[in-house]
Each structure stands twice: as structure tokens, then as C-alpha cells.
Design a protein around this motif. Structure first.
Motif, mmCIF file in Angstrom:
data_model
loop_
_atom_site.group_PDB
_atom_site.id
_atom_site.type_symbol
_atom_site.label_atom_id
_atom_site.label_comp_id
_atom_site.label_asym_id
_atom_site.label_seq_id
_atom_site.Cartn_x
_atom_site.Cartn_y
_atom_site.Cartn_z
ATOM 1 N N GLU A 8 0.834 -1.213 0.000
ATOM 2 C CA GLU A 8 0.000 0.000 0.000
ATOM 3 C C GLU A 8 0.860 1.251 0.000
ATOM 4 O OE1 GLU A 8 -2.718 0.117 3.239
ATOM 5 O OE2 GLU A 8 -3.814 -1.653 2.583
ATOM 6 N N SER A 11 2.584 1.701 -3.392
ATOM 7 C CA SER A 11 1.706 2.207 -4.457
ATOM 8 C C SER A 11 1.342 3.673 -4.226
ATOM 9 C CB SER A 11 0.454 1.346 -4.573
ATOM 10 O OG SER A 11 -0.237 1.312 -3.354
ATOM 11 N N ARG A 12 1.147 4.088 -2.973
ATOM 12 C CA ARG A 12 0.844 5.502 -2.701
ATOM 13 C C ARG A 12 2.022 6.404 -3.046
ATOM 14 N NH1 ARG A 12 -0.959 6.240 3.056
ATOM 15 N NH2 ARG A 12 0.067 4.268 3.432
ATOM 16 N N PHE A 16 1.959 9.324 -5.879
ATOM 17 C CA PHE A 16 2.337 10.691 -5.519
ATOM 18 C C PHE A 16 3.382 11.234 -6.487
ATOM 19 C CE2 PHE A 16 4.395 13.899 -2.762
ATOM 20 C CZ PHE A 16 3.277 14.563 -2.275
ATOM 21 N N PHE A 30 5.806 11.042 2.878
ATOM 22 C CA PHE A 30 5.508 9.703 3.403
ATOM 23 C C PHE A 30 6.479 9.247 4.488
ATOM 24 C CE2 PHE A 30 3.419 9.654 -0.738
ATOM 25 C CZ PHE A 30 2.165 9.221 -0.375
#
Length: 155
Positions: A8, A11-12, A16, A30
Motif C-alpha cells: 500500500e 503504491s501511494r 504521488f 511519506f
């Protein structure tokens, strides 16, 4: 070895960056390292996915072909040391290895054992004569007995 970041998060981070943000900005956003962001972009570009690569070395190693020889050798002469096994491997098979590698190999094959002593074999029975605090309390008790109790009656 640490665990890989969750898919997760991977992929974020990529989403971005694909929105037009920079690698360092994504790293700050992040709270990951810029190297991680760079590695994810490269992984996405080269493989099309973001799955983590397998970790660790799952190879058999150079000693695996000699497992049968080792079992026979230990059956014939069970008191071999790690250094002795390493020396025989070098002399007989031409394989040079460290004694630590031999120890790990024996452990993987289930041929190692620890020589442990029970607590009763190591520790002698308790004796107050050997405990310094017991000696101190003994002297303190003697001094209290000599002083005798002093009680004053209220009148």
C-alpha cells in the motif's frame, strides 16, 4: 534483516510521484528515505510492479554436496571438532571453509548439540557461611542482643 515496506505504501508513493511531485518531496510526505522512493520508481519502470523481492540467501551452499560424507565421517569418528572437519574437507575434497560455516552446516543437518550442565551440577548447596550479607546480619543481631531491649513505661 528488516521487513519490506507494505505494498500500500509503495503504491501511494508511486502515485504521488506520478502526480508530478519530486522524489524528495514524496520522501518527506511519506516519511521514507529518498532512496526508497528512487528504488520504487526504478522497480515500477523495470518490472511494472511494486512487489518486494525475496530476502535472504536460500542457496544450499558449497557444503551441501558433502552431507553424506559428513554423516559417514561422524559415524566412524564421532569426536571430530569443527576445526578437524574443516581440515578434512580441505584435505579430502579441496573445499576451504571457516569453522563457523561448518558449525552452521552441522546445525542445519541436525547433527549439533549443546553440552549443558544442570544447575545442580554448577551451583553448590546454599550455605549462609558463604553469603556476605548473612555474615553482616549475624553481627547486627549479636549487637542488638547485647544492647538488650530498653522499654520505658509512661507514668
Amino acid at each position: 534483516m528488516g521487513k519490506p515496506h507494505p505494498i500500500e505504501l509503495r503504491s501511494r508513493v508511486i502515485a504521488f510521484v506520478e502526480e508530478g511531485n519530486g522524489h524528495r518531496g514524496a520522501a518527506r510526505h511519506f516519511r521514507v528515505s529518498p532512496r526508497f522512493v528512487n528504488d520504487m520508481v526504478i522497480l515500477k519502470r523495470e518490472s511494472g510492479g511494486l512487489a518486494a523481492k525475496p530476502q535472504g540467501n536460500h542457496a544450499e551452499g558449497k557444503l551441501a554436496p558433502f552431507a553424506g560424507w559428513l554423516r559417514e565421517r561422524l559415524a566412524a569418528k564421532g569426536d571430530l571438532t569443527l576445526d578437524g572437519i574443516a581440515a578434512e574437507l580441505a584435505a579430502v575434497h579441496g573445499v576451504t571453509v571457516h569453522r563457523g560455516s561448518v558449525g552452521k552446516w552441522l546445525h542445519r543437518l541436525g547433527l549439533s548439540h549443546k553440552k549443558t550442565l544442570l544447575a545442580s551440577e554448577i551451583l553448590r548447596p546454599y550455605s549462609p557461611d558463604l553469603n556476605p550479607i548473612e555474615m553482616a546480619f549475624s553481627k547486627l543481631k549479636t549487637l542488638i542482643r547485647k544492647a538488650a531491649a530498653r522499654t520505658y513505661h509512661a507514668q
